[in-house]
Design an enzyme around this catalytic site. Structure first.
Site, short mmCIF file in Angstrom:
data_model
loop_
_atom_site.label_atom_id
_atom_site.label_comp_id
_atom_site.label_asym_id
_atom_site.label_seq_id
_atom_site.Cartn_x
_atom_site.Cartn_y
_atom_site.Cartn_z
N ALA A 57 24.37 49.90 11.63
CA ALA A 57 24.14 50.96 12.63
C ALA A 57 23.49 52.25 12.29
O ALA A 57 22.94 52.34 11.01
CB ALA A 57 25.86 51.49 12.75
N ILE A 59 22.94 56.71 12.98
CA ILE A 59 23.47 57.89 13.72
C ILE A 59 22.09 58.42 14.52
O ILE A 59 21.27 58.00 14.28
CB ILE A 59 23.73 58.90 12.91
CG1 ILE A 59 23.73 60.49 13.62
CG2 ILE A 59 22.72 59.29 11.82
CD1 ILE A 59 24.55 61.49 12.98
N SER A 60 22.26 58.34 15.95
CA SER A 60 21.14 58.48 16.81
C SER A 60 20.57 59.86 16.75
O SER A 60 21.12 60.72 15.96
CB SER A 60 21.73 58.57 18.38
OG SER A 60 22.33 57.10 18.52
N HIS A 65 21.44 62.59 21.29
CA HIS A 65 22.82 63.00 21.52
C HIS A 65 22.70 64.19 22.27
O HIS A 65 23.45 64.51 23.33
CB HIS A 65 23.17 63.74 20.19
CG HIS A 65 23.59 62.47 19.23
ND1 HIS A 65 23.41 62.48 17.85
CD2 HIS A 65 24.49 61.62 19.50
CE1 HIS A 65 23.80 61.43 17.35
NE2 HIS A 65 24.53 60.67 18.14
N ASP A 117 35.01 51.94 17.88
CA ASP A 117 33.81 51.07 17.26
C ASP A 117 34.24 49.80 16.81
O ASP A 117 35.40 49.83 16.41
CB ASP A 117 33.22 51.93 16.01
CG ASP A 117 31.76 51.43 15.75
OD1 ASP A 117 30.85 52.28 16.05
OD2 ASP A 117 31.53 50.47 15.27
N HIS A 118 33.63 48.82 16.68
CA HIS A 118 34.03 47.48 16.23
C HIS A 118 34.00 47.25 14.85
O HIS A 118 34.60 46.20 14.46
CB HIS A 118 33.42 46.37 17.24
CG HIS A 118 31.93 46.02 17.01
ND1 HIS A 118 31.50 45.01 17.57
CD2 HIS A 118 30.96 46.84 16.35
CE1 HIS A 118 30.21 44.89 17.17
NE2 HIS A 118 30.03 46.02 16.38
N GLY A 152 34.43 47.68 22.13
CA GLY A 152 33.95 48.80 23.22
C GLY A 152 33.62 48.27 24.86
O GLY A 152 33.83 49.02 25.59
N1 SAH Z 1 26.71 57.35 18.63
C1 SAH Z 1 26.63 56.58 17.29
C2 SAH Z 1 25.76 55.65 17.54
C3 SAH Z 1 25.91 54.43 16.35
S1 SAH Z 1 24.83 53.06 16.63
C4 SAH Z 1 26.16 57.66 16.36
O1 SAH Z 1 25.36 58.52 16.85
O2 SAH Z 1 26.40 57.91 15.39
C5 SAH Z 1 25.97 52.09 17.67
C6 SAH Z 1 27.22 51.81 17.21
O3 SAH Z 1 27.85 50.81 18.27
C7 SAH Z 1 27.58 51.04 15.83
O4 SAH Z 1 28.52 51.67 15.18
C8 SAH Z 1 28.09 49.58 16.13
O5 SAH Z 1 29.09 49.25 15.27
C9 SAH Z 1 28.76 50.08 17.60
N2 SAH Z 1 28.96 48.76 18.27
C10 SAH Z 1 28.18 47.84 18.66
N3 SAH Z 1 28.77 46.65 19.34
C11 SAH Z 1 30.12 47.33 19.64
C12 SAH Z 1 31.13 46.67 20.49
N4 SAH Z 1 31.03 45.73 21.09
N5 SAH Z 1 32.07 47.57 20.44
C13 SAH Z 1 32.45 48.76 19.69
N6 SAH Z 1 31.23 49.29 19.00
C14 SAH Z 1 30.23 48.70 19.07
#
Ligand code: SAH
Length: 242
Positions: A57, A59-60, A65, A117-118, A152
């Protein structure tokens, strides 16, 4: 242009995003100034670029954001309910909480940010990140922010309807179940992995690039979908097998 917005401090980064017009709304700016990215990004916290946070993963980037908040801002009023899917580091969850929770997290309102998050390790990480600030600890202890481990793509029905839904990973379709969980009026910001061929059921077929879609549920319940710009997000997938 976005890459030139990096700063040496949190406020410098946010000021640069604001000066270049990537953040336009004063409430968004204030909410982002109120969260130190260093609590959420393990390295290069004030760089305007995505950073790895483990488990595949990221952080965007701060400008993404900012864009997400700008698109959702009319639906992020004090008192609103928000769902943040793919919450990863928890950074955006905190910014969203600053926008909807208002000065006192103990006030009588229905306001809440649900983050999903999963990957359980990332859910734990995001909670620990939020505990680094007094305000973050208050949001958690008053139940104003709730981090959940789950898929999610199913949303979180128990907390619906949501005024705003943010999806932080690229979906394969405009999941109808998420649109169901939107309030009327409500808005969803979602990256989708497709060219935008809509099927009769409202889902999208796989195809070309990845685009942000803005999905508006109007007051009368009708749904309007618009593809707004091209992006590059990690995918919204099944949970990785250990
Ligand atoms: N907004 C976050 C982005 C994290 S990257 C930030 O800026 O920190 C995307 C995230 O989506 C990852 O943490 C990944 O674990 C999560 N993800 C991917 N598929 C998912 C799913 N089916 N359900 C929940 N989270 C999921």
């Amino acid at each position: 242009m976005a890459w030139y917005c990096s700063g040496s401090t949190n406020s410098e980064l946010i000021e640069n995003l604001s000066k270049t017009g990537l953040i336009k709304n004063e409430r968004v700016k204030k909410a982002m100034l109120g969260v130190d990215r260093a609590h959420y990004a393990p390295s290069r916290a004030y760089s305007d670029s995505p950073q790895p946070i483990g488990h595949g993963a990221t952080i965007s980037a701060p400008h993404m954001h900012g864009h997400a908040c700008e698109y959702l801002i009319n639906f992020l009023q004090p008192g609103s309910r928000v769902l943040d899917i793919g919450s990863g580091s928890g950074y955006l969850t905190h910014v969203l909480a600053n926008l909807v929770i208002g000065p006192s997290s103990t006030s009588q309102c229905n306001c809440q940010v649900i983050a999903i998050d999963h990957i359980p390790e990332l859910v734990e990480l995001s909670q620990n990140n939020m505990r680094k600030s007094k305000q973050g600890r208050e949001y958690l202890s008053h139940g104003r922010v709730k981090f959940i481990t789950g898929d999610g793509r199913l949303g979180w029905k128990e907390g619906a309807p949501y005024d705003a839904i943010h999806v932080g990973a690229a979906a394969e379709q405009l999941h109808p179940i998420l649109i169901e969980q939107l309030r009327a009026p409500g808005r969803m910001f979602i990256p989708v992995n497709a060219e935008g061929n809509e099927t009769a059921t409202g889902s999208l077929r796989l195809g070309g690039g990845q685009y942000i879609w803005i999905v508006d549920k109007k007051e009368d319940g009708s749904v309007h979908k618009e593809k707004v710009f091209q992006v590059s997000y990690v995918p919204l997938t099944d949970r990785p097998k250990k």
